[in-house]
Design a protein around this motif. Structure first.
Motif, mmCIF file in Angstrom:
data_model
loop_
_atom_site.group_PDB
_atom_site.id
_atom_site.type_symbol
_atom_site.label_atom_id
_atom_site.label_comp_id
_atom_site.label_asym_id
_atom_site.label_seq_id
_atom_site.Cartn_x
_atom_site.Cartn_y
_atom_site.Cartn_z
ATOM 1 N N LYS A 273 0.845 -1.193 0.000
ATOM 2 C CA LYS A 273 0.000 0.000 0.000
ATOM 3 C C LYS A 273 0.882 1.245 0.000
ATOM 4 O O LYS A 273 2.026 1.219 0.467
ATOM 5 N N LEU A 274 0.322 2.329 -0.547
ATOM 6 C CA LEU A 274 0.946 3.626 -0.430
ATOM 7 C C LEU A 274 0.463 4.253 0.873
ATOM 8 O O LEU A 274 -0.745 4.362 1.099
ATOM 9 N N GLU A 275 1.364 4.639 1.723
ATOM 10 C CA GLU A 275 0.970 5.224 3.005
ATOM 11 C C GLU A 275 1.810 6.464 3.284
ATOM 12 O O GLU A 275 3.004 6.486 3.019
ATOM 13 N N TRP A 276 1.152 7.486 3.754
ATOM 14 C CA TRP A 276 1.843 8.731 4.054
ATOM 15 C C TRP A 276 1.077 9.521 5.105
ATOM 16 O O TRP A 276 -0.090 9.246 5.380
ATOM 17 N N LYS A 277 1.736 10.496 5.662
ATOM 18 C CA LYS A 277 1.146 11.358 6.689
ATOM 19 C C LYS A 277 0.914 12.743 6.102
ATOM 20 O O LYS A 277 1.800 13.304 5.458
ATOM 21 N N ILE A 278 -0.287 13.264 6.310
ATOM 22 C CA ILE A 278 -0.598 14.639 5.912
ATOM 23 C C ILE A 278 -0.035 15.557 6.986
ATOM 24 O O ILE A 278 -0.493 15.546 8.129
ATOM 25 N N LYS A 279 0.938 16.363 6.632
ATOM 26 C CA LYS A 279 1.660 17.155 7.621
ATOM 27 C C LYS A 279 1.109 18.572 7.791
ATOM 28 O O LYS A 279 1.499 19.278 8.704
ATOM 29 N N ARG A 280 0.220 18.968 6.918
ATOM 30 C CA ARG A 280 -0.317 20.327 7.012
ATOM 31 C C ARG A 280 -1.421 20.413 8.069
ATOM 32 O O ARG A 280 -1.969 19.396 8.487
ATOM 33 N N SER A 281 -1.769 21.649 8.408
ATOM 34 C CA SER A 281 -2.902 21.855 9.307
ATOM 35 C C SER A 281 -4.201 22.055 8.530
ATOM 36 O O SER A 281 -5.270 22.094 9.110
ATOM 37 N N TYR A 282 -4.094 22.200 7.201
ATOM 38 C CA TYR A 282 -5.288 22.325 6.363
ATOM 39 C C TYR A 282 -4.904 21.942 4.936
ATOM 40 O O TYR A 282 -3.720 21.893 4.581
ATOM 41 N N LEU A 283 -5.906 21.679 4.130
ATOM 42 C CA LEU A 283 -5.715 21.411 2.710
ATOM 43 C C LEU A 283 -6.654 22.307 1.919
ATOM 44 O O LEU A 283 -7.774 22.589 2.338
ATOM 45 N N TYR A 284 -6.172 22.757 0.753
ATOM 46 C CA TYR A 284 -7.018 23.537 -0.136
ATOM 47 C C TYR A 284 -7.844 22.600 -1.010
ATOM 48 O O TYR A 284 -7.604 21.388 -1.069
#
Length: 1023
Positions: A782-793
């Motif tokens: 699987k592709l796995e990653w962490k969203i590091k931002r506090s928001y997304l556009y």
């Protein structure tokens, strides 16, 4: 002599046209250029909708020229030819403008002597040809952009008011005024710069019709500014704004179908102007008749924008902002997607925001429950309110971006001596108004206008965009002691800079001749002095007035000299008058005919001749196909039916051109991330375009309407990983349980967690070619990653939605030109396949900003067999700095080196040498500057046992470092200190080169280099 004058004047005007036309036609680019050219040519060819505020008349005329192209591959050539011819006509009208104004100074009762005739014609030819070969105008003349056509409109309207002046007291003279108004209306469909000629036109009228007085001049100036404002802020948006009121009334209140209100408004407007014209004729009200008629023809010209709405309604593949209704058109014309900037009163860059308020509503078309047409408010525009203590009149330093703030403080010399307590006791230092004005003068006026002016009439250091240092983009003259004061010692300037074709020096000659003309014009007769003020108004309003209006922040994406071409046009008039000034002075000392001929000949050689000689090599684009090659390389990097994410103008517009005009790889769907924030663009991605299928998404149109999910905060709720598709489903939910209330009371969806994954079907990715068979053992579950931002556009959300719904069916690629932030954490699953990264289920740890797994066979095939570089290696083809930067030439060098390294790792030395040789051949160091990437080339050559090639490249690179350090060490202490980091970089380069010589066991080469650099530093220290 009058009839003889007219014949000579007409013939020489066409001679000026012919010289300019041949110059531009022989030096124009044969295909699309960088920046907006690819988009403009594409919109013209397919009658599609480009970026706001549109250029429909340009589109229509360019489409006509494209009809003469024998094949799609020549469409860009024909559009470029349109620019070349428009520019040549501009030169012709400039010639006639100069001769008209010059004749008035020497003609007696309409008669003109032979000497004066030669001087007048010489003035016209010198001034017109000086502008022909000037840096800024020549650049715009050979590419498919709006500025050439816009310049033609400016030239024609200014010439037309002078024609009116000749017949001002005759019957029907006002027909020239009506023609000017019509041309003004037409020019709106090209560019608004033409409108800035209005003040000069008003004063020609005033001086001809009235006896000048102080109050009269003030009134005329005020009227000219009023007319300019009425057209720019009244007619252009106002007519459409009123149409929107009628549309809202007729559709929402009266329950009528879409566009009913617009049609009623149009009919009412037509009826009103017909009545007013009829009324003015019956009552003999000439002024009212002229005003109403002028308004009518302006509107007829302005009606070219109906093409935008008509074509948008047809939903072409390129339909930016989808302006298919009056509300969308109004937003389009107002360029609302780009935001605004304070001009008269506003905040400083560090003003604390105290509130976020809603302003005007955003209307969209939406059927009601009874399936009746309605306009509904999808959202409201939002605007920050700032602490009023940080407001100022004439705000110049307003942007809060970190790099802008740094430059504001540098150029404005901001002192922290005005503390203000804000918020919870925090101290913020308000800039002084003096710093505000200093930034305006030093950066906006000097750096962003005067520097460009001097480029055109004194000389240009190079075409590398400058931000204030002494090496890049300054003006120079070619006079050593002046240049040394400006940009430092030039005797030891290293060859890379000293030998650039864009280094052009004019020794102040065009500037001095223009200055002589300006003074002569000012000191001439009463009527001549009036004309001087007319030209001065044109010069100021197309120069400094634009500086004030644009209010540019630092670090512009590119040089902006094209915006001031009208100002340089006005100065070219004075260059022509310089001939008259010299002639009038010298004619007292000798025969007038001989003097006029000699002055004309000398000035022709000294100014237009010099400009042509200096500028020809770097303005000749006749053999350059680099932009098209760049676009083709991008597209050919992708497998069939791919989705390719791009970001900016220059990694999107050339690709649009290649696909839509030349039909290259229409199976690939290009998705521009900056546009993906718009609901209109998202919805366009849901439709098929050419050979490209629609892009599946789970978020439906109602989930991405304006104001909905524009910015989604990430509030962690779940621990552990979550399936990406489930996360998107959660984001798209309108259930109150999935929403969080903000401080303003507005509820927003939020993400349930930061850790997400996409499952991988190993059999599927092998079967469809996502992973090559030899890499099967590298596939992850699987592709796995962490969203590091506090928001997304919104565009980030849509990228995740596309990936989640793709299910590995279609190849997905990201442009190599993007910043890492646009990769959204996926970069560790990239595979480099040429000019794009492919999303693959293989994890690779990024190193030193190098991303992507490398499959050597696949990448070798792309680089050796598919990639072309558009003639960059041709000695006669000039490659400017933006091609070096924007076409990702340096990235290609780096990636060629990465491939060679991987091949060497696999023991494929011959292939490693082949790939390095291929890059050095296509991107030679005599065309593309040395950079640190070449250190890797030397290393890989040594590893592949290509010792001679490694030694030669190492020696060349060492010489480059030697020349640079020799220059840096020759500078005075203050200037040398500004290049301290560059000196340190070159020292590190030399150390690496010495280490590579050791690696290649090149003892003698190492000793020679070490001694050479030791002697350099010894000499610099004075020992």
């Amino acid at each position: 002599m009058k009839s003889n004058y007219n014949v000579v004047n007409n013939v020489l005007g066409w001679v000026a046209f012919a010289i300019a036309a041949l110059t531009y036609l022989f030096t124009m680019e044969p295909t699309a250029s960088l920046w907006d050219c690819g988009e403009f040519i594409t919109t013209a060819y397919g009658l599609e909708v480009g970026h706001p505020p549109g250029a429909p008349l340009f589109m229509i005329i360019a489409r006509f020229f494209s009809l003469f192209a024998p094949s799609p591959a020549q469409v860009a050539l024909m559009v470029n030819a349109m620019s070349a011819l428009a520019s040549a006509f501009t030169i012709m009208f400039l010639f006639w403008t100069i001769t008209h104004l010059a004749k008035k100074l020497v003609a007696v009762k309409g008669e003109i002597s032979k000497g004066n005739l030669i001087a007048v014609m010489g003035a016209g030819m010198v001034g017109a040809l000086a502008y022909t070969f000037s840096d800024t105008f020549w650049f715009s003349a050979v590419e498919g952009e709006v500025y050439a056509l816009s310049s033609l409109f400016t030239a024609v309207v200014f010439w037309a008011i002078l024609k009116w002046e000749n017949v001002a007291n005759e019957k029907y003279a006002n027909r020239w005024i009506i023609l000017i108004a019509y041309l003004m209306g037409l020019s709106i469909g090209v560019h608004l710069l033409n409108l800035l000629a209005i003040p000069a036109i008003i004063f020609v009228y005033y001086f001809k019709k009235y006896k000048p007085t102080r109050n009269g001049i003030i009134a005329a100036f005020s009227l000219s500014v009023l007319i300019l404002g009425v057209i720019m802020y009244g007619v252009i948006p106002g007519v459409i704004s009123i149409a929107s009121w009628f549309e809202l009334l007729f559709v929402n209140e009266f329950g009528l179908p879409y566009n009913t209100g617009v049609m009623f408004y149009a009919a009412a407007l037509i009826a009103l102007v017909v009545w007013l014209i009829n009324f003015s004729i019956k009552r003999g009200m000439v002024v009212l008749n002229t005003i109403v008629t002028a308004f009518v023809v302006i509107m007829i010209g302005y009606s070219s924008f109906s093409m935008i709405v008509i074509r948008s309604s047809a939903n072409p593949p390129m339909d930016e902002n989808n302006p298919d209704n009056v509300f969308a058109l109004l937003s389009y014309l107002n360029r609302e997607q780009y935001g605004d900037r304070p001009l008269v009163y506003g905040e400083y860059y560090n003003a604390p925001a105290v509130d976020l308020v809603e302003t005007k509503p955003v209307y969209i078309q939406k059927k009601d429950k009874n399936n009746k047409d309605r306009y509904v408010v999808a959202s409201h525009k939002q605007q920050y309110k700032f602490d009023s203590r940080f407001n100022t009149i004439f705000p110049r330093m307003y942007s809060s971006r970190a790099n802008h703030v740094h430059e504001y403080e540098y150029w404005g010399d901001v002192k922290k001596n005005n503390p203000i307590q804000v918020g919870d006791g925090e101290t913020v230092y308000k800039p002084s108004f003096g710093s505000n004005i200093k930034f305006f003068l030093s950066y906006q006026v000097n750096h962003m206008y005067w520097r460009y002016f001097m480029w055109n009439f004194v000389g240009r250091q190079n075409d590398i965009q400058g931000h204030g240092d002494i090496l890049h983009g300054n003006w120079i003259s070619g006079i050593p002691f002046i240049d040394e004061m400006k940009v430092g010692n030039q005797d030891k300037l290293y060859p890379e800079m000293a030998n650039k074709k864009s280094r052009n020096t004019y020794f102040f000659l065009p500037f001095l001749l223009g200055l002589i003309g300006l003074l002569y014009h000012y000191k001439s007769s009463k009527e001549g002095k009036q004309d001087f003020f007319v030209v001065l108004l044109l010069f100021i309003f197309t120069g400094l007035a634009i500086v004030v209006y644009l209010n540019q922040a630092p670090y512009q994406p590119r040089e902006r000299d094209y915006a001031y071409a009208g100002s340089f046009y006005a100065f070219a008039i004075w260059i022509g008058f310089g001939v008259m000034g010299l002639y009038q002075w010298l004619s007292k000392k000798g025969p007038s005919v001989l003097t006029a001929g000699a002055v004309t000949a000398v000035c022709l050689v000294a100014v237009p001749g010099l400009l042509a000689q200096q500028n020809s090599d770097d303005h000749d684009r006749s053999g350059r196909y680099a932009t098209l090659a760049y676009a083709t390389n991008y597209l050919n990097s992708c497998d069939p039916d791919a989705i390719l994410f791009t970001y900016g103008d220059n990694d999107t517009f050339p690709l649009w051109y290649a696909q839509e005009v030349e039909g290259i790889r229409r199976d690939i769907r290009i998705v521009n991330l900056s546009l993906l924030a718009g609901d209109w663009y998202i919805n366009q991605m849901r439709t098929k375009a050419y050979d490209s299928d629609l892009i599946p998404m789970s978020l439906t149109a109602d989930k991405v309407e304006p104001g909905i999910r524009d910015q989604v905060p990430i509030v962690e709720r779940l621990k552990g990983q979550e399936l990406l598709s489930e996360m998107i489903k959660f984001v798209g939910s309108d259930n109150d349980a999935t929403m969080v209330e903000t401080q303003s009371g507005k509820k927003l969806n939020y993400f349930p967690g930061r850790d997400v994954y996409v499952p991988v079907d190993s059999l599927k990715v092998l079967a469809n070619g996502t992973v090559q068979p030899e890499d099967a053992d590298l596939i992850v579950d699987k592709l796995e990653w962490k969203i590091k931002r506090s928001y997304l556009y919104k565009n980030d959300i849509m990228v995740y939605d596309i990936i989640a719904n793709n299910n590995w069916d279609r190849p997905i690629y990201f442009s190599v030109g993007m910043g890492v932030d646009s990769f959204l954490g996926l970069e560790k699953y990239f595979q480099l396949e040429g000019a794009a990264y492919r999303l693959v289920p293989i994890e690779t740890k990024p190193e030193r900003n190098e991303y992507g797994h490398i499959n050597t066979e696949l990448l070798y095939d792309n680089y050796m067999n598919k990639f072309t570089f558009g003639g960059i290696k041709d000695p006669d083809v000039y490659v400017d700095q933006f091609h070096i930067l924007t076409v990702n030439i340096m990235s290609f060098r780096s990636n060629y080196c990465r491939l060679a390294s991987a091949l060497n790792d696999q023991g494929k030395r011959e292939k490693a040498i082949d790939i390095l040789d291929r890059c050095m051949e296509e991107l030679p160091t005599n065309k593309i500057p040395f950079d640190n990437t070449l250190i890797g080339f030397i290393q890989e050559y040594y590893r592949a046992n290509a010792t001679d090639k490694a030694n030669a490249l190492l020696s060349d690179m060492a010489q480059q470092s030697y020349d640079k350090m020799n220059y840096f060490l020759s500078l005075d202490a203050q200037r040398a200190n500004a290049f301290k980091s560059e000196q340190e970089r070159e020292v590190r380069v030399v150390q690496m080169l010495l280490g590579l010589a050791d690696m290649g066991e090149q003892t003698k080469l190492r000793e020679d280099l070490q001694l050479k650099f030791e002697l350099l530093f010894t000499a610099a220290s004075g020992e």
